[in-house]
Design a protein around this motif. Structure first.
Motif, PDB file in Angstrom:
ATOM      1  N   GLU A 198     -10.928   0.047  -7.564  1.00 48.82           N
ATOM      2  CA  GLU A 198      -9.587  -0.183  -8.092  1.00 48.82           C
ATOM      3  C   GLU A 198      -8.734   1.088  -7.988  1.00 48.82           C
ATOM      4  O   GLU A 198      -7.558   1.035  -7.631  1.00 48.82           O
ATOM      5  CB  GLU A 198      -9.683  -0.631  -9.547  1.00 48.82           C
ATOM      6  N   ALA A 199      -9.356   2.229  -8.289  1.00 51.69           N
ATOM      7  CA  ALA A 199      -8.633   3.500  -8.201  1.00 51.69           C
ATOM      8  C   ALA A 199      -8.162   3.729  -6.764  1.00 51.69           C
ATOM      9  O   ALA A 199      -7.012   4.108  -6.536  1.00 51.69           O
ATOM     10  CB  ALA A 199      -9.519   4.648  -8.667  1.00 51.69           C
ATOM     11  N   ALA A 200      -9.049   3.465  -5.804  1.00 42.53           N
ATOM     12  CA  ALA A 200      -8.676   3.642  -4.395  1.00 42.53           C
ATOM     13  C   ALA A 200      -7.535   2.699  -4.024  1.00 42.53           C
ATOM     14  O   ALA A 200      -6.588   3.085  -3.337  1.00 42.53           O
ATOM     15  CB  ALA A 200      -9.883   3.401  -3.498  1.00 42.53           C
ATOM     16  N   GLN A 201      -7.621   1.453  -4.511  1.00 42.09           N
ATOM     17  CA  GLN A 201      -6.535   0.495  -4.243  1.00 42.09           C
ATOM     18  C   GLN A 201      -5.222   0.988  -4.829  1.00 42.09           C
ATOM     19  O   GLN A 201      -4.170   0.865  -4.207  1.00 42.09           O
ATOM     20  CB  GLN A 201      -6.884  -0.870  -4.833  1.00 42.09           C
ATOM     21  N   SER A 202      -5.309   1.542  -6.040  1.00 43.55           N
ATOM     22  CA  SER A 202      -4.079   1.999  -6.696  1.00 43.55           C
ATOM     23  C   SER A 202      -3.462   3.179  -5.942  1.00 43.55           C
ATOM     24  O   SER A 202      -2.289   3.463  -6.094  1.00 43.55           O
ATOM     25  CB  SER A 202      -4.348   2.373  -8.154  1.00 43.55           C
ATOM     26  N   MET A 203      -4.275   3.879  -5.144  1.00 42.15           N
ATOM     27  CA  MET A 203      -3.737   4.995  -4.347  1.00 42.15           C
ATOM     28  C   MET A 203      -3.158   4.505  -3.025  1.00 42.15           C
ATOM     29  O   MET A 203      -2.687   5.302  -2.220  1.00 42.15           O
ATOM     30  CB  MET A 203      -4.847   5.985  -4.022  1.00 42.15           C
ATOM     31  N   GLY A 204      -3.290   3.202  -2.781  1.00 40.62           N
ATOM     32  CA  GLY A 204      -2.749   2.660  -1.541  1.00 40.62           C
ATOM     33  C   GLY A 204      -3.760   2.621  -0.403  1.00 40.62           C
ATOM     34  O   GLY A 204      -3.383   2.546   0.760  1.00 40.62           O
ATOM     35  N   ALA A 205      -5.048   2.696  -0.734  1.00 38.65           N
ATOM     36  CA  ALA A 205      -6.074   2.623   0.306  1.00 38.65           C
ATOM     37  C   ALA A 205      -6.173   1.197   0.840  1.00 38.65           C
ATOM     38  O   ALA A 205      -6.139   0.247   0.073  1.00 38.65           O
ATOM     39  CB  ALA A 205      -7.424   3.061  -0.248  1.00 38.65           C
TER      40      ALA A 205
ATOM     41  N   VAL B  88     -13.829   2.386  -9.420  1.00 42.42           N
ATOM     42  CA  VAL B  88     -13.572   3.340  -8.346  1.00 42.42           C
ATOM     43  C   VAL B  88     -12.844   2.636  -7.193  1.00 42.42           C
ATOM     44  O   VAL B  88     -11.924   3.193  -6.593  1.00 42.42           O
ATOM     45  CB  VAL B  88     -14.889   3.980  -7.857  1.00 42.42           C
TER      46      VAL B  88
ATOM     47  N   ARG C 165       0.839  -1.204   0.000  1.00 42.86           N
ATOM     48  CA  ARG C 165       0.000   0.000   0.000  1.00 42.86           C
ATOM     49  C   ARG C 165       0.872   1.251   0.000  1.00 42.86           C
ATOM     50  O   ARG C 165       0.560   2.236  -0.640  1.00 42.86           O
ATOM     51  CB  ARG C 165      -0.911   0.001   1.232  1.00 42.86           C
TER      52      ARG C 165
ATOM     53  N   PHE D  94      -7.420   6.116 -15.485  1.00 41.52           N
ATOM     54  CA  PHE D  94      -8.187   5.063 -16.144  1.00 41.52           C
ATOM     55  C   PHE D  94      -9.001   5.594 -17.329  1.00 41.52           C
ATOM     56  O   PHE D  94      -9.257   6.789 -17.441  1.00 41.52           O
ATOM     57  CB  PHE D  94      -9.159   4.430 -15.143  1.00 41.52           C
TER      58      PHE D  94
ATOM     59  N   ARG E 218       2.408   1.744  -3.419  1.00 43.13           N
ATOM     60  CA  ARG E 218       1.406   2.161  -4.397  1.00 43.13           C
ATOM     61  C   ARG E 218       1.213   3.676  -4.435  1.00 43.13           C
ATOM     62  O   ARG E 218       0.772   4.221  -5.442  1.00 43.13           O
ATOM     63  CB  ARG E 218       0.066   1.485  -4.098  1.00 43.13           C
TER      64      ARG E 218
ATOM     65  N   ILE F  19      -5.803   9.377   2.510  1.00 47.07           N
ATOM     66  CA  ILE F  19      -5.237   8.039   2.693  1.00 47.07           C
ATOM     67  C   ILE F  19      -3.849   8.143   3.319  1.00 47.07           C
ATOM     68  O   ILE F  19      -3.488   7.366   4.193  1.00 47.07           O
ATOM     69  CB  ILE F  19      -5.164   7.284   1.343  1.00 47.07           C
TER      70      ILE F  19
END
Lengths: 336, 228
Positions: B130-137, B128, A81, A91, A84, A112
């Protein structure tokens, strides 16, 4: 050489209703720090799977992805995380929070990261100014155009100061004009912040517009990679040729003669080469297609010529063209 | 017939019905919301963790919860009420009256709410998440700031449906001394053949459902930012 991303023998297999689908087959390549790297392929070539493996949204079946010296597959969830945050992603369908304002969307990655609210808001406003949307801070994504939404997504991705920006078909849902302006913005970001950009696309035009290096994907296999100029001048594989020649597909209906694709850079002298050919061989040469493209600032011309239906003459014409240091390829596939 | 005492009784009945409905919905969400979130997250199409071991754990959690919810959902409310009398007695101290009815109402509502929450959260755009995951959430961040926020319109419509359903169940509880409007309808309308009392309770119930429905829909529309 200072690669920021190294992909080593990456494989990804999906199980779809009992049968195996290989989305990535033993793919290896490096992306240099500060580069704009294109990954191009037709739909179903495995581009999206590949880019999702670069931040582990998709877990590779085998192989390694090394980002900035760290092998991603060996990291714990918490470490991943953290890493990332250095790898931003935008997208095709923008993926903004629809129930949150533009400002809150840009603040989200800062939230975050645990940045204080006031500080986050200030930074978000600054980023909205960078992408030219400071007047839309209070608006909601549903009130914006596609291009504006992508700008918000770009501001959002920049908020966490990433080292890498992954663009998954980021301009595929936009019209040509908007695409140009978004690509322009990406180039500016690359130049001002030194962020390495990875562009996934099915459009050669996008690669030509901003990429320095490119990898061609074909059915899960890395067909070829190199500089965009080299790919454009002398594509080595059938997959690359197909991508370059999209736009000229209608030629396949033409009959007779040999077709050749001639490429020349803007610097080459404007010798009347076609007129000379006709005068010398007393045979007609037909121009089927001609275009000039701007690749990384240098003008690259391309022309598709139909040579006479006499094998011998056509052969000699090709040799003549090659002697003038022009890129020449015979397109058996497209005419006949 | 509809004298002062009767009217007072109807007012009290309405109050009891509302009390039971609101409390049971509240407790129902207290259990149902986490259950629904867990169902959505641990499902195969949910938010899968990267490690294989954790994926296995998720699959087990989903299966167990899925079976529990399905079993609870298939027991008719009237039977459930009688079945859980020992539980009700242990919690409330008695098995009749409106406070006691809240216990079986909550037990009946929670799995039903869990399913509605699950389906609301499934509507959230995968991109959305996936976007949050990609931000490290992390998972909690995604649940709190993405799932619950993006699905809030659908969740609120779910609350409205839950309120209506639980109100209906609470009336059913009247058959076994549950209190509230259902109790009045059965005692006067059914046992004493006072059709007018029965009709008045029906009107009050219809009006209550209408009001709850309107408030819920208005709120969910007001909070929806997806319209240009």
């Amino acid at each position: 050489m200072d690669p920021i991303i190294q992909v080593k023998h990456l494989c990804k297999t999906f199980q779809v209703k009992g049968s195996q689908v290989d989305a990535a087959k033993d793919i290896s390549f490096d992306i240099e720090r500060g580069d704009i790297f294109g990954i191009i392929g037709l739909s179903g070539a495995g581009k999206s799977t590949l880019v999702r493996c670069l931040n582990l949204l998709e877990m590779p079946t085998s192989g390694e992805v090394i980002v900035d010296g760290k092998s991603l597959t060996e990291l714990s969830d918490a470490e991943l995380r953290f890493v990332r945050r250095d790898i931003g992603m935008i997208f095709q369908h923008f993926n903004l929070l629809m129930q949150k304002s533009v400002l809150d969307n840009v603040c989200f990655p800062l939230k975050i990261a645990g940045v204080k609210k006031q500080e986050a808001r200030e930074r978000a406003m600054e980023l909205l100014r960078t992408v030219g949307l400071e007047d839309k801070a209070g608006a909601y994504p549903a009130q914006l155009s596609g291009g504006q939404k992508q700008r918000v997504a770009i501001a959002r991705v920049l908020a966490s100061n990433p080292k890498i920006l992954l663009c998954d078909e980021a301009t595929s849902a936009l019209d040509p004009q908007t695409t140009k302006s978004i690509l322009g913005l990406l180039r500016t970001i690359n130049e001002t912040y030194g962020i390495t950009i990875v562009v996934i696309t099915h459009e050669m035009a996008v690669v030509q517009e901003i990429c320095h290096h490119v990898a061609v994907l074909d059915e899960g296999v890395l067909a070829e990679s190199g500089t965009v100029q080299d790919l454009f001048r002398a594509p080595k594989t059938e997959a690359a040729r197909r991508l370059i020649l999209t736009g000229t597909e209608q030629l396949s209906r033409m009959r007779g003669g040999t077709a050749v694709r001639v490429t020349f850079s803007g610097q080459s002298s404007f010798e009347p080469m076609i007129a000379n050919l006709i005068l010398e061989y007393k045979m007609p040469v037909n121009i089927l297609f001609a275009d000039t493209k701007n690749i990384n600032g240098s003008a690259e011309g391309e022309m598709i010529l139909q040579l006479p239906d006499v094998k011998d003459t056509a052969e000699r014409m090709i040799q003549d063209l090659r002697a003038k240091r022009l890129g020449v390829e015979v397109l058996e596939h497209y005419v006949g | 017939m509809l004298d002062k005492d009767m009217i007072w009784m109807l007012v009290e009945g309405t109050r009891d019905t509302l009390y039971m409905t609101l409390m049971a919905t509240l407790f129902g969400y207290l259990f149902g919301l986490p259950m629904g979130i867990t169902l959505m997250v641990t499902a195969k199409e949910g938010i899968q963790p990267t490690s294989r071991v954790k994926q296995k754990v998720y699959a087990i959690i989903y299966k167990v919860l899925d079976v529990i919810v399905n079993i609870a959902r298939s027991i008719p409310f009237l039977i459930l009420m009688i079945l859980v009398i020992p539980v009700t007695k242990a919690i409330v101290g008695k098995s009749y009256g409106s406070a006691a009815t809240i216990v079986p109402l909550t037990i009946a509502a929670a799995p039903f709410i869990a399913r509605m929450v699950e389906s609301s959260l499934q509507e959230v755009d995968r991109g959305v998440i996936e976007a949050a995951q990609s931000m490290g959430a992390g998972l909690w961040r995604i649940i709190w700031s993405v799932l619950l926020v993006e699905a809030r319109t659908s969740l609120l419509i779910g609350v409205t449906i839950a309120l209506g359903t639980i109100l209906g169940y609470s009336a059913m509880a009247g058959a076994v001394g549950g209190g509230g409007l259902g109790d009045i309808a059965i005692r006067y309308g059914y046992y004493r053949y006072q059709t007018d009392v029965m009709l008045v309770t029906i009107v009050v119930l219809v009006v209550l459902v209408q009001i709850l429905q309107s408030i819920g829909m208005m709120l969910s529309r007001k909070l929806d930012r997806r319209r240009a």
